[in-house]
Scaffold this motif. Structure first.
Motif, PDB file in Angstrom:
ATOM      1  N   ASN A 362       0.867  -1.180   0.000  1.00 22.04           N
ATOM      2  CA  ASN A 362       0.000   0.000   0.000  1.00 22.04           C
ATOM      3  C   ASN A 362       0.903   1.228   0.000  1.00 22.04           C
ATOM      4  OD1 ASN A 362      -1.641   2.259   0.745  1.00 22.04           O
ATOM      5  ND2 ASN A 362      -3.161   0.863   1.605  1.00 22.04           N
ATOM      6  N   TYR A 363       1.058   1.836  -1.155  1.00 20.25           N
ATOM      7  CA  TYR A 363       2.002   2.939  -1.298  1.00 20.25           C
ATOM      8  C   TYR A 363       1.663   4.111  -0.383  1.00 20.25           C
ATOM      9  CZ  TYR A 363       4.228   7.063  -3.261  1.00 20.25           C
ATOM     10  OH  TYR A 363       4.926   8.236  -3.408  1.00 20.25           O
ATOM     11  N   TRP A 364       0.384   4.463  -0.299  1.00 24.75           N
ATOM     12  CA  TRP A 364      -0.031   5.677   0.392  1.00 24.75           C
ATOM     13  C   TRP A 364       0.258   5.627   1.889  1.00 24.75           C
ATOM     14  CZ3 TRP A 364      -0.766   9.252  -3.025  1.00 24.75           C
ATOM     15  CH2 TRP A 364      -1.214   8.897  -4.291  1.00 24.75           C
ATOM     16  N   THR A 365       0.201   4.471   2.474  1.00 21.76           N
ATOM     17  CA  THR A 365       0.433   4.375   3.922  1.00 21.76           C
ATOM     18  C   THR A 365       1.798   3.804   4.279  1.00 21.76           C
ATOM     19  OG1 THR A 365      -0.599   2.170   4.015  1.00 21.76           O
ATOM     20  CG2 THR A 365      -2.035   4.086   4.352  1.00 21.76           C
ATOM     21  N   GLN A 366       2.426   3.062   3.358  1.00 22.99           N
ATOM     22  CA  GLN A 366       3.663   2.364   3.696  1.00 22.99           C
ATOM     23  C   GLN A 366       4.917   3.020   3.104  1.00 22.99           C
ATOM     24  OE1 GLN A 366       3.083  -1.700   2.404  1.00 22.99           O
ATOM     25  NE2 GLN A 366       1.187  -1.936   3.588  1.00 22.99           N
ATOM     26  N   VAL A 367       4.777   3.736   2.004  1.00 17.65           N
ATOM     27  CA  VAL A 367       5.951   4.302   1.326  1.00 17.65           C
ATOM     28  C   VAL A 367       5.939   5.826   1.336  1.00 17.65           C
ATOM     29  CG1 VAL A 367       7.270   4.395  -0.829  1.00 17.65           C
ATOM     30  CG2 VAL A 367       6.123   2.268  -0.152  1.00 17.65           C
TER      31      VAL A 367
END
Length: 484
Positions: A362-367
């Motif tokens: 999950n790009y928005w929360t993890q990256v």
């Protein structure tokens, strides 16, 4: 876009305009190619094979020859003429770029990248030397700042260019496109031959130093990359490591004794220059390792395309461009020390936040959150780092000071990527990513500690007079040549 913005410096003469455009474009493509391949590595691996080892060598073969020869190239430009050496470098870079694009095996690509690094080494110091000899006073600081910002931008946008090329066309395009800017500036460069500075044949070229540096760097790099395949017990691993260590020791002895060294060790006795380069080694080693591993992981494990992976790692660039001038101004007012301390800490925290990466991604929360924090940290440190290093050396030695720092930054990336196989393991996994993120954060912390302990702020009145260096460095968001 590039040539229009370069001309915005408003040099006083047409000759200075041509010098600045040629210097920036030549350095831009040399620095760009150190990083443009990062997001193309999975595609290269799929087509040419070789796994992580070939991916490491595709990056490190270029950085090895570039980092080892960039200082001696400065002597070559003094001896043969700056414009002449730039012509040789530009022609060689275009030719070897085509060789890279046509490579039919991983080994051919690695050899072509090493040759490309040799040509790239001829471009960067000659470019800066032309600026220093063509400009003076505040105009010189401004020109160095523009040169700094664009070479910095090359390292930042490189992975994105690589990603778009891979997804829309082919990884081979990232090499072929180098021919375009080389062809565009060739007529301008040819016109500078007549105005080139007179050759200084009294200066000797430190060929022995260059050879020892190449062996000293190449031996350990080969050992750390190949140990994953052969094991430490293999003489093909430990023998190059030993030979390289001996060569590095001999290199330092030689540089201390020779009359005209390619690496003036006396500069490291200047406190801010010496400690600033220690910080550079740690910080840009961290950046190289962090983005090398994260870029590959997002594709090979996270399932992102190359373009999306490039966009995913772009927020730091945007923040750097928006905020670096502001932090550069603050550092000019209050001194660089604590900005060089806080910035790497924030960068390290940003990479530690990527430990939250899980599958499915999950790009928005993890990256993204970590990339935002990293970008703020990067914007905080880049201009102060340049100001501290270039402001520490005498004005007449700004060229060699910047070249040394450039070489340190390239070597930092060379070393950490060579260690990537040891840190990550032979195959990218979640545990390997975690290991790399922890090492990256630790390197940033070392850079912060080196800055806190070693950097000294100039007196307020001196800081005011040195503000032009900081302002110039921050105009385009980054240091002259330290970007990774």
């Amino acid at each position: 876009m590039l040539m229009t913005d370069v001309a915005a410096v408003h040099p006083s003469t047409p000759l200075q305009k041509r010098v600045l455009v040629v210097a920036i474009v030549a350095s831009f493509i040399a620095i760009l190619d150190g990083f443009v391949v990062n997001l193309a590595l999975p595609a290269i691996g799929r087509e040419l094979g070789g796994g992580l080892v070939i991916q490491q060598w595709v990056v490190d073969a270029y950085l090895l020859t570039l980092g080892a020869l960039i200082l001696v190239a400065g002597s070559l430009s003094d001896h043969f003429g700056r414009a002449r050496i730039l012509e040789w470098g530009l022609a060689g870079f275009a030719l070897t770029s085509v060789m890279c694009g046509l490579a039919w095996t991983g080994e051919v690509l690695v050899i072509s990248r090493a040759l490309q690094g040799i040509a790239g080494a001829l471009l960067v110091p000659s470019s800066l030397a032309m600026i220093i000899t063509s400009f003076s006073g505040p105009a010189q600081s401004k020109a160095i700042g523009q040169w700094s910002g664009w070479t910095s931008a090359a390292a930042i946008v490189g992975p994105l260019i690589g990603g778009v090329s891979v997804d829309m066309l082919s990884w081979r395009v990232i090499f072929f496109i180098n021919v375009v800017p080389a062809a565009l500036i060739w007529p301008m460069l040819a016109g500078l031959r007549a105005s080139d500075a007179a050759r200084d044949k009294s200066k000797k070229i430190d060929y022995l130093g260059a050879f020892l540096a190449m062996v000293g760097l190449g031996g350990p790099v080969y050992a750390f990359i190949e140990q994953g395949r052969m094991g430490w017990a293999s003489p093909l691993v430990w023998a190059p490591l030993v030979v390289g260590a001996v060569a590095l020791a001999l290199f330092l002895v030689h540089e201390a004794r020779t009359a005209q060294p390619m690496l003036p060790l006396r500069l490291f006795a200047i406190r801010n220059f010496g400690w600033g380069n220690v910080a550079t080694l740690a910080i840009y080693g961290a950046i190289s390792l962090g983005f090398f591993v994260l870029g590959i992981y997002l594709q090979q494990v996270g399932g992102m395309g190359a373009t999306m992976a490039g966009i995913a790692l772009l927020p730091g660039t945007v923040i750097l461009m928006l905020c670096a001038s502001y932090f550069g101004g603050l550092a000019g007012k209050y001194g660089p020390r604590w900005f060089m301390t806080a910035g790497p800490v924030l960068c390290g925290v940003g990479f530690l936040m990527a430990l939250a990466v899980q599958e499915p991604l999950n790009y928005w929360t993890q990256v993204l959150p970590g990339q935002i924090v990293f970008g703020v940290g990067l914007a905080t440190l880049v201009a102060p780092l340049t100001a501290a290093i270039l402001g520490a050396v005498p004005t007449e030695e700004a060229g060699i000071g910047s070249a040394v720092n450039n070489a340190v930054a390239r070597i930092a990336g060379l070393i950490t990527i060579a260690f990537a196989g040891v840190i990550v393991g032979p195959v990218f996994t979640r545990q390997g990513l975690d290991n790399a993120l922890l090492v990256t954060a630790a390197l940033f912390l070392i850079g912060a500690m080196a800055s806190a302990v070693g950097i000294r702020n100039p007196p307020r009145e001196a800081a005011a007079s040195a503000g032009s260096v900081t302002d110039a460095a921050s105009d385009d968001g980054g240091p002259a040549s330290q970007r990774s």
